[in-house]
Design an enzyme around this catalytic site. Structure first.
Site, PDB file in Angstrom:
ATOM      1  N   ARG A   3       0.105   3.074 -13.008  1.00  0.00           N
ATOM      2  CA  ARG A   3       0.086   4.206 -12.070  1.00  0.00           C
ATOM      3  C   ARG A   3       1.314   5.079 -12.265  1.00  0.00           C
ATOM      4  O   ARG A   3       2.407   4.578 -12.509  1.00  0.00           O
ATOM      5  CB  ARG A   3       0.067   3.715 -10.620  1.00  0.00           C
ATOM      6  N   HIS A  63       2.400  -3.457   0.073  1.00  0.00           N
ATOM      7  CA  HIS A  63       3.274  -4.594  -0.267  1.00  0.00           C
ATOM      8  C   HIS A  63       4.085  -5.054   0.951  1.00  0.00           C
ATOM      9  O   HIS A  63       5.139  -5.671   0.799  1.00  0.00           O
ATOM     10  CB  HIS A  63       4.305  -4.220  -1.364  1.00  0.00           C
ATOM     11  N   GLU A 114       3.863 -13.953  -1.298  1.00  0.00           N
ATOM     12  CA  GLU A 114       3.019 -13.268  -0.313  1.00  0.00           C
ATOM     13  C   GLU A 114       2.055 -14.230   0.367  1.00  0.00           C
ATOM     14  O   GLU A 114       1.768 -14.102   1.551  1.00  0.00           O
ATOM     15  CB  GLU A 114       2.254 -12.124  -1.003  1.00  0.00           C
ATOM     16  N   ASN A 161      -7.377 -14.116  -0.807  1.00  0.00           N
ATOM     17  CA  ASN A 161      -7.193 -12.720  -1.197  1.00  0.00           C
ATOM     18  C   ASN A 161      -8.422 -12.315  -2.009  1.00  0.00           C
ATOM     19  O   ASN A 161      -8.578 -12.732  -3.159  1.00  0.00           O
ATOM     20  CB  ASN A 161      -5.906 -12.613  -2.031  1.00  0.00           C
ATOM     21  N   ARG A 205      -5.730 -11.673   3.257  1.00  0.00           N
ATOM     22  CA  ARG A 205      -4.965 -10.470   2.954  1.00  0.00           C
ATOM     23  C   ARG A 205      -5.909  -9.282   3.096  1.00  0.00           C
ATOM     24  O   ARG A 205      -6.971  -9.249   2.470  1.00  0.00           O
ATOM     25  CB  ARG A 205      -4.444 -10.537   1.528  1.00  0.00           C
TER      26      ARG A 205
END
Ligand code: ADP
Length: 401
Positions: free
Chosen positions: A244, A183, A387, A7, A94
């Site tokens: 956020r 996601h 993940e 990643n 990813r």
């Protein structure tokens, strides 16, 4: 079969090497502050007996040097876990934004690289970094197939009514401005785990999955397929996150620009980095928010209220979208660990068949586990996400095809 999952961020490379025979992690680590003089690389190997051995290195790293270092550590005589890079059957990457092009993982070739590049305007920070990782890995692990696994792919089953914004149609036709969702790897993984746990085929299940980490998103899953999700063109839309804002009136940026004379960059920084939990109470980490709220801090309490209230609204909306909900799934650092947050999100939802048993909720028993009472129509589950393992599985599936 050994699969390396990578990643790559603009200043970091995270990685895990899996032995897929038993889906065990052989080595994992992270290079950080890449591009600065004080880049760090932390590399841990896991022996079969559970012994861990960690090496920390500080040096001037760029992405290429960082990954070459990682490969060398994986093959290191003393601490290594493979003999040769050819022991790695495939590298799974990813990739954040696959746009509308990528609906499933793909073996990377020049065409895939060009398409990821093409989607860069949709993820200007992430896709170029992911591409750097792909290029560098190609030069370090020559002759090893590389697979791109997209964060957006799971949501490519959204129906048009869910992904279209009510904006001039031309913005979609010409610039592909629509909702994509993110996601996806995590939502897909926990949906599969929930199906295993409930012992019901995923194709027969309707789920609401809540990924609550630093970023946060909710997904409505009908018969195993994503039919709506809270993030949009970018990961800014939807739930309240660490920094956020999630959903806001889209006219707020006009106000900030016209009346406060803020630049686009300043507005971007406010919504992406200074809002969410941090904006409301000064803390972006949920543990600190909970500590402050416990100590009586009014703003931290408000932040928790706003956070849980937004999730509740999405649970209500997605219950309406799905018609029937079999399970509500909590995952991510907050979803897996913060029982107080889970309780707040489900409070008052008994009318929707959603209840949390206080004892099961606080119980630190093995995961996945059910935290709803036995007799409710919706099973409320806590399912740890992974993940990297999902990327490794999808990569393996692709190269075995
Ligand atoms: P990322 O999205 O970066 O992968 P994580 O899924 O690890 O992040 O989630 C990070 C969030 O999880 C942080 O807000 C952190 O405070 C929260 N978290 C982790 N452990 C706990 C805990 N025991 N209780 C409450 N919150 C926790």
């Amino acid at each position: 079969m050994k699969i390396l999952v990578i990643n790559t961020g603009s200043s970091s490379i995270k990685y895990q090497l899996f032995d897929m025979t038993k889906e065990t992690v052989l080595a994992a680590g992270m290079a950080e502050r890449i591009g600065s003089d004080s880049g760090t690389l932390s590399h841990t190997t896991m022996a079969a007996d559970g012994t861990r051995n960690t090496i920390e290195i500080t040096e001037n790293l760029d992405h290429a040097r960082g990954l070459a270092r990682i490969a060398a550590l994986l093959m290191d005589e003393k601490h290594g876990v493979i003999k040769d890079t050819s022991n790695i059957a495939a590298v799974g990457h990813r990739v954040v934004h696959g746009g509308e092009t990528f609906k499933e993982p793909l073996i990377i070739d020049q065409h895939v690289i060009d398409e990821i590049e093409e989607n860069t305007p949709l993820a200007p920070l992430h896709n170029p970094a992911n591409l750097t990782g792909i290029r560098v890995a190609g030069s370090v692990f020559t002759n090893t197939p590389q697979v791109a696994v997209f964060d957006t792919a799971f949501h490519q089953t959204l129906p048009k009514q869910a992904y279209m914004y009510a904006l001039p149609h031309d913005l979609y036709d010409t610039h592909r401005i629509r909702r994509y969702g993110f996601h996806g790897t995590s939502h897909a993984y926990v949906a599969g785990k929930a199906a295993d746990f409930l012992n019901i085929p995923l194709e027969q299940l309707n789920l609401i999955t809540l990924h609550l980490g630093n970023g946060a998103s909710a997904t409505a899953i009908r018969n195993g397929k994503s039919v709506d999700t809270s993030m949009g063109l970018t990961p800014l839309e939807g739930l309240v996150m660490g920094t956020r804002s999630g959903d806001v009136d889209p006219a707020i940026p006009f106000f900030l620009s016209r009346h406060l004379k803020m630049s686009l960059d300043e507005i971007d920084a406010i919504f992406n980095r200074q809002s969410g939990l941090k904006g409301l109470c000064g803390e972006n980490d949920m543990r600190s928010v909970l500590e402050k709220a416990d100590a009586g801090d009014d703003r931290a309490r408000l932040a928790l209220d706003v956070y849980a209230y937004r999730i509740k609204k999405y649970i209500g909306a997605y219950t309406a979208v799905l018609g029937r909900v079999d399970a509500l799934v909590f995952t991510g650092g907050i979803g897996e660990n913060a029982s107080d947050v889970r309780e707040r999100c489900c409070r008052g939802l008994a009318g929707l068949g959603i209840e949390v048993d206080p004892v099961r909720n606080k119980d630190a028993a093995a995961l996945p586990r059910r935290i709803s009472p036995g007799n409710t129509s919706v099973a409320v589950l806590v399912v740890p996400t992974d993940e990297e393992l999902e990327i490794a599985r999808q990569t393996q599936k692709k190269v075995l095809k």
